[in-house]
Design a protein around this motif. Sequence first.
Motif: not given
Length: 424
Positions: A260-263, A273-283
Motif C-alpha cells: 500500500e505504501i508503494a502504491k 504517503v504521510t497518512a499511510v505511514i501514520d496509519k501503520y506506525a505501530e506495525p
Amino acid sequence: MDQLAKNILKHSEDKTFSALAEHLQNNSELLARQDSQSLDNLIEALDVSQQSLGVLAILCAKVHLSSVGEFQLLLDQVTTFTTFYDGEQISYARVTFASLYHQFTKVAVKQGKALCAINVLKMAIDKYRTAPTKLTSLHADLVQLCLAAKCVRPVLPYLDQDVDDFILEGSSSESSEHIVRYYYYGGLVYTLVRNYQRAVLFFTVCLSTPASAISAIMLEAYKKYVLVSLLKQGKVSALPKYTSHVVDRYVKPLCGMYNEIAKVYSSYEVSKVTAVIDKYAEPLTRDNNLGLAKRVLASLYHRNVQKLTKTFLTLSLSDMTSRLKLQDVRQAEKYTLEMIESKEIFATIDHSNGMVSFHDNPEKYNGPLMADYIDEEMRKCIEIEKKLASFDQQIAVDQKFIQRMLGGSSTYEDDSFYTDEGLM
C-alpha cells in the motif's frame, strides 16, 4: 578421554586423516558429554598445527555446550585454531569446521561479544576461501557479527566483492539458508550506509534464491526490498522471473501495508504517503521499519524537487514551499541544500532575493577520470562474459543436465530441473 587423545595423536602422526575424521564423528557424543574444563585440558594436550582435526572436534563440542565457560578463553582458543590449523586435515571435516564458526557466532552474539569475534571470522574466511570471489557459509556469520556489534565497516570489503561461486557445506537446504542469510544481512548493511543500489541487489538475490517454502527471512527481506526500492528508484520493480512462486503466493499477501505504501508513493502526494505511514506506525515500529519508512517519505520531497527542475529554470523558495506543501521556507531550503550536496540536482540559492536557479549537470563525461571509469567497467564486463562462457561449458557437459535434456520433452515447461525443487 585418554584413549581418544591417544587415537588423535596416532592418526595424526600416521596422517590417516580420513579414518581420524570418522573416529571423531563416532565419538562426538562422548565429547558432548564433557564439561568445558575437561575439553580445555584436552585442547592443551594437542598441537593445533599437527592435530587440527582433533582440536576442531573438541572446540566444536565446546561451543555447543550450554555453558562454554569464560568467553575470552574460548576466543583465544578459536583464534589460535584459526591461525595455525592445517588446511589438508580440515578438508576431511568441512561440515564440522563450518559448524564451529556458526555456533561460535551465536555464542558471541548471545554474550554481547560480537565486536571481539569479528577479526576471527575475517581470518577464518580469508584462510578458508580459495579466491575473493568465492562465497562461504562463514560470510553470513561475519555480517551478523558486524550488525550485532553495530560496526559494519569491517565487512564492507567482503560485501563489495561480487560472487561467482559458492563454497558451502551440508545439505542443499542448509546451504540455501546461509546464502539467504548472507544476502539479507548484506542488504541491511547497505541500507545502514545508504548504498541503496547494492541494498536492492542483495534483497533481490535473497528473495530470488530457490525455495519451496516461506521463511521468516524472506518475509523480512521483502518488506525491506519494497522500502529500499522506493528510496532508490521511486518504484518497486518486478522481481526476476526465476523467483520462487512462494514469494508471489505467500510473501506478498502478508506484506499488504508495504504494498500500500508503494502504491500511494506512486501518486507523488506527500499527504497521502504521510497518512499511510501514520496509519501503520505501530506495525512498522514492530517490524523495525518505521525509520526506513520515514526515509521513504523524505525521499518523496526530493523527487518532487527533481520534478520542479524539469519545469523551471528559476523558482522562489516561497513558491517551492507552496508547490511542495512544506511547512515553511526553511524546510524548502533544507531539502534543496541536501540535494545539491548529494548531487541529486545542480542549483544555486540566492539568499538576497530568495530565488533558486537550476542548472544542467556540469559533468561533460570527457575527462581522464571518466575514461578510467569506462575502462574499468568494460574490464568487468569482459570478465563476466568469460565467466558466463565457462559456466555454459560446465552445464553443457553436466551429466544430470544432459540426462534431463535427452529424457525430457522438447519444451522446458513442467521440467523439474527448472523448478524450485530441481534448483535446490
